[in-house]
Scaffold this motif. Structure first.
Motif, PDB file in Angstrom:
ATOM      1  N   PRO A 130       0.802  -1.235   0.000  1.00  0.00           N
ATOM      2  CA  PRO A 130       0.000   0.000   0.000  1.00  0.00           C
ATOM      3  C   PRO A 130       0.832   1.280   0.000  1.00  0.00           C
ATOM      4  N   ALA A 131       1.999   1.270   0.646  1.00  0.00           N
ATOM      5  CA  ALA A 131       2.831   2.481   0.639  1.00  0.00           C
ATOM      6  C   ALA A 131       3.344   2.776  -0.760  1.00  0.00           C
ATOM      7  N   ARG A 132       3.768   1.748  -1.483  1.00  0.00           N
ATOM      8  CA  ARG A 132       4.219   1.932  -2.864  1.00  0.00           C
ATOM      9  C   ARG A 132       3.071   2.398  -3.745  1.00  0.00           C
ATOM     10  N   LYS A 133       1.902   1.802  -3.554  1.00  0.00           N
ATOM     11  CA  LYS A 133       0.748   2.172  -4.371  1.00  0.00           C
ATOM     12  C   LYS A 133       0.346   3.623  -4.137  1.00  0.00           C
ATOM     13  N   LEU A 134       0.438   4.077  -2.880  1.00  0.00           N
ATOM     14  CA  LEU A 134       0.094   5.465  -2.597  1.00  0.00           C
ATOM     15  C   LEU A 134       1.086   6.415  -3.265  1.00  0.00           C
ATOM     16  N   LEU A 135       2.387   6.124  -3.141  1.00  0.00           N
ATOM     17  CA  LEU A 135       3.397   6.981  -3.775  1.00  0.00           C
ATOM     18  C   LEU A 135       3.190   7.021  -5.286  1.00  0.00           C
ATOM     19  N   ASN A 136       2.937   5.873  -5.893  1.00  0.00           N
ATOM     20  CA  ASN A 136       2.724   5.824  -7.340  1.00  0.00           C
ATOM     21  C   ASN A 136       1.481   6.609  -7.750  1.00  0.00           C
ATOM     22  N   GLU A 137       0.417   6.485  -6.958  1.00  0.00           N
ATOM     23  CA  GLU A 137      -0.823   7.195  -7.283  1.00  0.00           C
ATOM     24  C   GLU A 137      -0.629   8.705  -7.183  1.00  0.00           C
ATOM     25  N   LEU A 138       0.052   9.155  -6.134  1.00  0.00           N
ATOM     26  CA  LEU A 138       0.319  10.587  -5.985  1.00  0.00           C
ATOM     27  C   LEU A 138       1.141  11.107  -7.162  1.00  0.00           C
ATOM     28  N   ALA A 139       2.182  10.358  -7.526  1.00  0.00           N
ATOM     29  CA  ALA A 139       3.068  10.799  -8.602  1.00  0.00           C
ATOM     30  C   ALA A 139       2.361  10.785  -9.946  1.00  0.00           C
ATOM     31  N   GLN A 140       1.573   9.742 -10.196  1.00  0.00           N
ATOM     32  CA  GLN A 140       0.887   9.648 -11.487  1.00  0.00           C
ATOM     33  C   GLN A 140      -0.107  10.792 -11.660  1.00  0.00           C
ATOM     34  N   THR A 141      -0.820  11.138 -10.591  1.00  0.00           N
ATOM     35  CA  THR A 141      -1.767  12.243 -10.664  1.00  0.00           C
ATOM     36  C   THR A 141      -1.037  13.572 -10.819  1.00  0.00           C
ATOM     37  N   ALA A 142       0.151  13.681 -10.238  1.00  0.00           N
ATOM     38  CA  ALA A 142       0.907  14.940 -10.272  1.00  0.00           C
ATOM     39  C   ALA A 142       1.636  15.158 -11.583  1.00  0.00           C
ATOM     40  N   THR A 143       1.698  14.150 -12.450  1.00  0.00           N
ATOM     41  CA  THR A 143       2.507  14.263 -13.665  1.00  0.00           C
ATOM     42  C   THR A 143       2.095  15.445 -14.528  1.00  0.00           C
ATOM     43  N   GLY A 144       0.804  15.649 -14.723  1.00  0.00           N
ATOM     44  CA  GLY A 144       0.353  16.726 -15.611  1.00  0.00           C
ATOM     45  C   GLY A 144       0.178  18.064 -14.933  1.00  0.00           C
ATOM     46  N   TRP A 145       0.514  18.136 -13.653  1.00  0.00           N
ATOM     47  CA  TRP A 145       0.305  19.388 -12.904  1.00  0.00           C
ATOM     48  C   TRP A 145       1.482  20.316 -13.101  1.00  0.00           C
ATOM     49  N   GLN A 146       1.202  21.612 -13.221  1.00  0.00           N
ATOM     50  CA  GLN A 146       2.265  22.600 -13.282  1.00  0.00           C
ATOM     51  C   GLN A 146       1.928  23.762 -12.358  1.00  0.00           C
ATOM     52  N   ALA A 147       2.969  24.305 -11.753  1.00  0.00           N
ATOM     53  CA  ALA A 147       2.784  25.323 -10.726  1.00  0.00           C
ATOM     54  C   ALA A 147       2.407  26.663 -11.340  1.00  0.00           C
ATOM     55  N   GLY A 148       1.319  27.245 -10.850  1.00  0.00           N
ATOM     56  CA  GLY A 148       0.942  28.586 -11.252  1.00  0.00           C
ATOM     57  C   GLY A 148       1.450  29.599 -10.246  1.00  0.00           C
ATOM     58  N   ASP A 149       0.977  30.815 -10.371  1.00  0.00           N
ATOM     59  CA  ASP A 149       1.434  31.871  -9.466  1.00  0.00           C
ATOM     60  C   ASP A 149       1.004  31.598  -8.028  1.00  0.00           C
TER      61      ASP A 149
END
Length: 762
Positions: free
Chosen positions: A392-411
Motif C-alpha cells: 500500500p505504501a508503494r501504491k500510494l506513492l505511485n498514485e500521488l506521482a501519477q496524478t501529479a505528472t500533468g500538474w504545473q505550478a501557477g502563481d
C-alpha cells in the motif's frame, strides 16, 4: 541465462564473486582442516534433505500456478533441480572450503572500497537479496552465543583476526556458499525464492546443534576448552558491577555477545559512554547492531522532528547523519545491521531519483520527498517492501506521482486543489504513521476519490474537445469515401442526366449522412451503396436479356429511392420531377426491349424458313447470324466487393499541415514514434514565446491524422498533424514525460546505476 534483479548488500560477497581465477589455497592448521571436513559433511547432509522438500513445494506450486507460463517455469525448475543436485552439492562444498581461506582485514577493506557499500551482483532481483540477508540476520541473532565462541576459538588458530563477518562457518559464509551454488541455474524466480526459503528452514534454522558440534570439536583439540566458563563468570561480574567499565579486558566478540545477551534497554540497543564513543559506529566496532524495532523508534522521532515540518525547498535527507546527531545528543553508541544500513542507502537513492525526476513539478516533488522517512520505516519493518509491488505504501506513492505528472505550478499554486490534497495526504502520513501500514491504504482510497471527482470534471471538457475534432474527422472521411463511390460508379459511363441528378442531388447526401452516422462497416452503408450501384445498373443493363431482372428490381429500387428522398428532405416538387424523368428512362428502355424482341422473332422466323429451303442442300448449313440485342456498356458496373475496396482505399483530405516542413523518411525515429504514442501519455510542450505546458495526448483522430493534446483540466492545448508532430518531437518542442509507476522507475534507475558503477570498478 535469465537473471533476476538482486541488489546485494554485502560488499565482500560482490568482491569475491568478481574474481573467478583459480587460487592457490594456503594450508590450514590441522584442527581447522578437521573442522572444515566435518562441518562440510554435516551441511551437505542437511542440504540433501532440502531437495526432497523443494520437490514437494515446487510440484504443489505448479499445480496452483495462475498461468501456463508460470506453471511451465516451475515444472522446468523442478526437473532442472533434480538433474543438478549433484552439481549444486559440489559447488556448495567448494564454496564452503573457500570460506576457510580467510582474508586479512586489509584485504577486506580493499574489497569494500572497490565494491562500494551497495553493489549489483549478477542478477537484478531484490527479493533474493531480502531472502538472503534476512536469513543471515536471523541466524546471527539466534546463534549469537555459539557463534561468538566459535569465532574466538578460530581466532587462536588463524594468523588473521577472526570475527563475525569472516568466520568461515558463520551464517554469511554458509548462506553465500549456497547462493553461489545455485546461481548458475536458469530457473523461475519463484522457484529460486522457494529454494532459498527451504534452505533457511532446513539448514539455517537448524544450526544450533551444528555450532555446538563445531565448538566441541575444537575443545577436543584443546582450543580454549574453558572459554564458556570464563564467559559465564565475566557476565556475572559484569552484572554485579554498577556500570560498564572500559577496562574489563573482555574481547570485542565477548562484549558484542554480552550486549546482545543482556538486551539492553534504551534507543536501538545503544550503550551510553563506556567502551564506545557516542554516535553511530561501524559494524566492525564490535557492538551488536541495534534491533530493527529500536531503529524504527529513532526514525519515528526524526519523522516528527522539526526539520521535517517545512515542505518548501526540501532536500534529500542524510539519514545516517541524522542518526549520528541523535545518538551523540543522547550520549549513546550504536551500530546498524548491514541489511538496515543498506536499506537506508537504497531508500536515499530512490528519493534522490524522485527529487530529480523532470516528470514532476518542483513543488509536488518537494511534497513527495517528505515521504522519505515514512517509506524508510516501512522498508525497515517489512524487508519484502522492495519486491512487493502491491504494497500500500508503494501504491500510494505511485498514485500521488501519477496524478501529479500533468500538474504545473501557477502563481498561486498553494491554493491549487491538487497541491492542497497531496499536501494533506503527506501531512497525515507524517503525523499518523508509526508502524501500521493501513494508513497508506486509507489515504490511497480517499485520494482516489478526490482524483475521480477531479477527473470527471476534466473529462466533460475533454469530451467536447475530442468530439469536435472527431466530428471534423468524420466529415472529412465521409466526403472522401462518398466521392470515391461516386467516381467508381460514374467514371467513363454515359449515364442519363436524370441519373446524374439522382446521384449528385440525392444519393451523395444520403451516403454522407449514413457514413457519418453509422460508418462504412454498417449494414445501412452497404444498403445505400447497393442502391446507388443498382440505379446505375438499371440504366446500363443490356436489353432485352436483362428485362426480367430489371422488372424484378424496380419496385424495391423505387422504394429505396423514396426513402433516400425523405432522409435528405428533398423538395417534393424536385423529387416528383426526378421520379418522373427516371420513369421515362425506364419506359424508353422497356420499349426498346420490346422492339428488340420483335426484331429477334422476325429474324428467327426468317432463319427457320431459310433452313427449310436449304434442308435438301448437300453443303453444310451456314452459321446463324447473331440476334439483335442492345449493346452493353464498355465498362461494366462495379460489383459491391470492388466498391468496398474503393472505399477502404479512399484518401482522406486532411487540413493542410504547417508550411515549410520537410517530409521525413519512413525510418526516421521521430516519424516512427508518432505511430507508437499511447493515448493518455504526458508531454511537455514549449511554445515559441517561451511558455511551457504539460499536456496529455487525449485522442488520435485516425481518419484525418490529427493528434489532440489537452491539459489536466481537459482544455485543448495543441493539435498536430502527423508530420507536425514528428517535427515537434524531433526539435524537442514536444518532449515525452515518463508517467510510469514512479517507485518502479526509481528502483530500476537505482539498480541500473549500481550495476554501471560496479562494472566500472571491475
Amino acid at each position: 541465462m535469465n537473471e533476476s534483479n538482486k541488489v546485494v548488500s554485502l560488499a565482500e560477497r560482490s568482491s569475491a564473486q568478481l574474481d573467478f581465477s583459480p587460487r592457490k589455497r594456503k594450508p590450514l592448521p590441522s584442527a581447522v582442516a578437521v573442522l572444515r571436513d566435518k562441518a562440510r559433511n554435516l551441511l551437505l547432509e542437511q542440504t540433501k534433505r532440502l531437495f526432497a522438500k523443494v520437490d514437494d513445494s515446487l510440484f504443489s506450486m505448479a499445480e496452483r500456478a495462475h498461468g501456463q507460463e508460470e506453471q511451465d517455469g516451475l515444472f522446468q525448475a523442478l526437473r532442472l533441480l533434480r538433474v543438478e543436485r549433484r552439481n549444486i552439492a559440489e559447488r556448495f562444498a567448494e564454496k564452503l572450503d573457500e570460506a576457510f581461506q580467510v582474508k586479512s582485514p586489509d584485504q577486506e577493506r580493499d574489497h569494500n572500497v572497490a565494491s562500494g557499500d551497495l553493489s549489483l551482483v549478477h542478477n537484478d532481483d531484490l527479493e533474493q537479496l531480502v531472502a538472503a540477508d534476512t536469513m543471515v540476520a536471523n541466524a546471527k541473532r539466534t546463534y549469537a552465543e555459539p557463534l561468538t565462541e566459535l569465532s574466538l576459538r578460530l581466532d587462536t588458530l588463524y594468523s588473521v583476526k577472526i570475527y563475525e563477518k569472516n568466520n568461515p562457518l558463520g551464517p554469511d559464509a554458509i548462506c553465500d556458499a549456497f547462493v553461489e551454488a545455485v546461481r548458475p541455474l536458469d530457473i523461475h524466480i519463484r522457484a529460486r525464492l522457494t529454494l532459498l526459503k527451504k534452505f533457511e528452514q532446513v539448514v539455517m534454522l537448524q544450526l544450533q546443534e551444528f555450532y555446538e558440534f563445531c565448538n566441541q570439536l575444537l575443545v577436543e583439540h584443546g582450543i580454549l576448552p574453558s572459554l564458556r566458563e570464563q564467559r559465564r563468570v565475566a557476565r556475572q561480574q559484569s552484572g554485579r558491577s554498577t556500570g560498564p567499565s572500559p577496562t574489563t579486558g573482555a574481547t570485542p566478540g565477548a562484549g558484542q555477545n554480552q550486549a546482545a545477551g543482556q538486551g539492553q534497554t534504551g534507543a536501538a540497543g545503544a550503550v551510553a559512554g563506556g567502551s564506545f564513543a557516542p554516535g553511530l559506529l561501524p559494524a566492525t566496532a564490535g557492538l551488536a547492531p541495534m534491533p530493527s524495532g529500536d531503529l524504527l523508534t529513532h526514525l519515528g522521532a526524526l519523522q516528527s522532528g522539526s526539520q521535517y515540518q517545512s515542505a518548501a525547498g526540501i532536500q534529500l535527507l542524510n539519514v545516517s547523519e541524522l542518526l549520528q546527531q541523535r545518538l551523540v545528543q543522547a550520549n549513546q553508541a550504536a551500530s546498524l545491521a548491514k541489511v538496515d544500513s543498506d536499506i537506508i542507502k537504497l531508500v536515499e537513492m530512490l528519493f534522490s531519483f524522485i527529487l530529480e525526476d523532470r516528470s514532476l513539478a518542483a513543488p509536488l516533488k518537494s511534497q513527495l520527498g517528505r515521504l522519505q522517512l515514512p517509506l524508510l520505516k516501512v522498508a525497515i519493518a517489512d524487508k519484502s517492501f522492495f519486491s512487493k509491488g502491491g504494497h500500500p505504501a508503494r501504491k500510494l506513492l505511485n498514485e500521488l506521482a501519477q496524478t501529479a505528472t500533468g500538474w504545473q505550478a501557477g502563481d498561486n499554486y498553494e491554493s491549487d486543489p491538487l497541491y492542497r490534497e497531496i499536501s494533506r495526504v503527506v501531512d497525515r502520513v507524517l503525523s499518523e504513521f508509526d508502524r501500521d501500514v493501513n494508513i497508506f491504504s486509507q489515504l490511497l482510497e480517499s485520494f482516489r476519490e478526490f482524483t475521480l471527482r477531479e477527473r470527471k470534471r476534466a473529462e466533460m471538457l475533454e469530451r467536447r474537445v475530442v468530439d469536435e475534432a472527431d466530428g471534423r474527422a468524420k466529415t472529412h472521411a465521409a466526403r472522401a469515401r462518398v466521392a470515391a463511390v461516386m467516381d467508381a460508379l460514374i467514371a467513363e459511363r454515359d449515364l442519363p442526366q436524370v441519373v446524374h441528378d439522382w446521384l449528385h442531388k440525392v444519393w451523395n447526401n444520403v451516403l454522407f449522412l449514413t457514413c457519418v452516422k453509422d460508418g462504412t462497416e454498417s449494414e445501412p452503408w452497404r444498403r445505400d451503396v447497393r442502391t446507388a450501384r443498382d440505379l446505375v445498373w438499371s440504366v446500363q443493363a443490356p436489353m432485352p436479356d436483362s428485362r426480367q431482372q430489371l422488372l424484378g428490381l424496380l419496385p424495391a429500387l423505387q422504394e429505396r429511392l423514396r426513402e433516400g428522398v425523405e432522409a435528405v428532405s428533398l423538395n417534393p416538387f424536385e423529387a416528383r420531377s426526378l421520379f418522373a424523368e427516371l420513369k421515362e428512362v425506364y419506359r424508353e428502355r422497356f420499349a426498346l426491349a420490346q422492339q428488340l424482341i420483335a426484331e429477334r422473332e422476325r429474324l428467327a422466323k426468317e432463319q427457320v424458313e431459310r433452313d427449310m429451303r436449304e434442308a435438301a442442300a448437300a453443303g453444310p448449313a451456314e452459321e446463324m447470324d447473331s440476334l439483335p440485342q442492345e449493346a452493353a456498356d464498355d465498362v461494366a458496373v462495379p460489383q459491391m466487393e470492388e466498391l468496398e475496396q474503393v472505399v477502404a482505399q479512399a484518401e482522406v483530405v486532411t487540413e493542410p499541415e504547417q508550411e515549410g516542413l520537410a517530409p521525413l523518411p519512413e525510418n526516421d525515429p521521430h516519424w516512427q514514434m508518432t505511430f507508437r504514442l499511447a493515448q493518455g501519455s504526458w508531454f511537455e510542450l514549449k511554445r515559441a514565446e517561451g511558455e511551457q505546458f504539460r499536456c496529455r495526448l487525449a485522442a488520435v483522430i485516425r481518419d484525418i491524422e490529427r493528434f489532440i493534446f489537452v491539459n489536466r483540466n481537459g482544455a485543448k492545448v495543441e493539435e498536430f498533424a502527423r508530420l507536425e508532430l514528428a517535427h515537434a518531437l524531433r526539435s524537442g518542442r514536444l518532449m515525452p514525460l515518463n508517467d510510469g509507476m514512479l517507485f518502479e522507475r526509481a528502483l530500476q534507475s537505482v539498480i541500473g546505476n549500481v550495476r554501471q558503477t560496479r562494472n566500472e570498478q571491475r
